[in-house]
Design an enzyme around this catalytic site. Structure first.
Site, PDB file in Angstrom:
ATOM      1  N   LYS A  19       0.888  -1.284  -0.014  1.00 26.70           N
ATOM      2  CA  LYS A  19      -0.165   0.166   0.011  1.00 26.70           C
ATOM      3  C   LYS A  19       0.848   1.327   0.172  1.00 26.70           C
ATOM      4  O   LYS A  19       0.690   2.199  -0.911  1.00 26.70           O
ATOM      5  CB  LYS A  19      -0.965  -0.046   1.102  1.00 26.70           C
ATOM      6  N   ARG A  94      -9.350   0.989   9.143  1.00 24.22           N
ATOM      7  CA  ARG A  94      -8.796  -0.299   9.238  1.00 24.22           C
ATOM      8  C   ARG A  94      -9.955  -0.878  10.111  1.00 24.22           C
ATOM      9  O   ARG A  94      -9.536  -2.187  10.294  1.00 24.22           O
ATOM     10  CB  ARG A  94      -7.428  -0.073  10.074  1.00 24.22           C
ATOM     11  N   ARG A 133      11.861  -5.865   4.902  1.00 23.96           N
ATOM     12  CA  ARG A 133      11.601  -4.551   4.408  1.00 23.96           C
ATOM     13  C   ARG A 133      12.790  -3.513   5.565  1.00 23.96           C
ATOM     14  O   ARG A 133      12.793  -3.725   6.724  1.00 23.96           O
ATOM     15  CB  ARG A 133      10.187  -4.131   4.738  1.00 23.96           C
ATOM     16  N   ARG A 166      11.643  -1.217  10.880  1.00 24.08           N
ATOM     17  CA  ARG A 166      10.415  -1.235  11.802  1.00 24.08           C
ATOM     18  C   ARG A 166      10.350  -1.797  12.770  1.00 24.08           C
ATOM     19  O   ARG A 166      10.700  -3.289  12.560  1.00 24.08           O
ATOM     20  CB  ARG A 166       9.161  -0.863  10.845  1.00 24.08           C
ATOM     21  N   ARG A 177       0.069  -8.520  13.908  1.00 23.31           N
ATOM     22  CA  ARG A 177      -0.506  -7.631  13.012  1.00 23.31           C
ATOM     23  C   ARG A 177      -1.475  -8.539  11.823  1.00 23.31           C
ATOM     24  O   ARG A 177      -2.402  -7.794  11.293  1.00 23.31           O
ATOM     25  CB  ARG A 177       0.456  -6.915  12.120  1.00 23.31           C
TER      26      ARG A 177
END
Ligand code: AMP
Length: 222
Positions: A19, A94, A133, A166, A177
């Site tokens: 996203k 969300r 990531r 992160r 998550r």
């Protein structure tokens, strides 16, 4: 991108669906504003603001921050926008409560939502994407240790800033998550489908391929 079709777009999909990457590309190509509640919350934490202090523990556990806090943040952001603002919402809404709130906020300003892009990626790919990531601490450019590595490990190609992981991209938190996504966020697909706004996007492949699929949907070529 070609002539813009609609001015308010929501990007829906699990963490790691791309996203943020897609929103950044769309912003660069169309000039639409990219609104990421995750980025806003991380900035609030970095600045030590009361919002950041409240959000921090939830984010660290991979849980959702309370609806009221996020909704207020979006209210503030919309209040600072012009009469016919163009937005790409990334990571908001969300929950169904947030989607309801957004619907009311936009209706009050008479600016409809135009498209909801539901980006689908297989679960294994999502975990691989998130755990590899890396983000530049200075300019925000994203890399992936396997799929899109920087030329020098740990150093941003664009600005030579330090690449960081992160906190919530570690394996245990990723699992939490994804559970939260299944429970709280997935039902939004039905919410938006019933309003005729949902567009299903195959999120596999390169960022350029996904962007092209999105462009085809936005321009009605699908
Ligand atoms: P993201 O950068 O979109 O992956 O968001 C990172 C984290 O910020 C999430 O795991 C949540 O803890 C929090 N967050 C971001 N957006 C929202 C939202 N719309 N509602 C609740 N929590 C959010």
């Amino acid at each position: 991108m070609e002539a813009q079709v609609g001015n308010r777009i929501v990007l829906l999909g699990p963490p790691g669906a791309g996203k943020g990457t897609q929103a950044k590309l769309m912003q660069e190509q169309t000039g639409m504003s990219h609104i990421s509640t995750g980025d806003l919350l991380r900035a609030a934490i970095a600045s030590g603001s009361p919002i950041g202090q409240e959000a921090h523990a939830f984010m660290e556990r991979g849980e959702l921050v309370p609806d009221a806090l996020v909704i207020n943040m979006i209210e503030d952001r919309l209040a600072r926008a012009g009469d016919d603002p163009s937005f790409i919402f990334d990571g908001f809404p969300r929950t169904v409560a947030q989607a309801d709130a957004l619907e009311h906020m936009l209706a009050a300003r008479q600016i409809p939502l135009d498209h909801v892009m539901n980006i689908a990626v297989p679960r294994d790919d999502v975990v691989r994407r998130l755990s590899g990531r890396r983000t530049c601490a200075r300019c925000g450019t994203m890399f992936h240790v396997d799929f899109d590595p920087s030329r020098r490990p740990g150093v941003c190609d664009r600005c030579e800033g330090e690449l960081t992981q992160r906190d919530d991209d570690r394996e245990e938190t990723i699992r939490a998550r994804l559970e939260v996504y299944d429970k709280a966020t997935k039902p939004l697909a039905a919410f938006y489908r019933s309003r005729g706004l949902l567009r299903d996007i195959d999120g596999t492949g390169t960022a350029a391929q996904v962007l092209e699929r999105m462009r085809a949907q936005l321009n009605g070529r699908h």
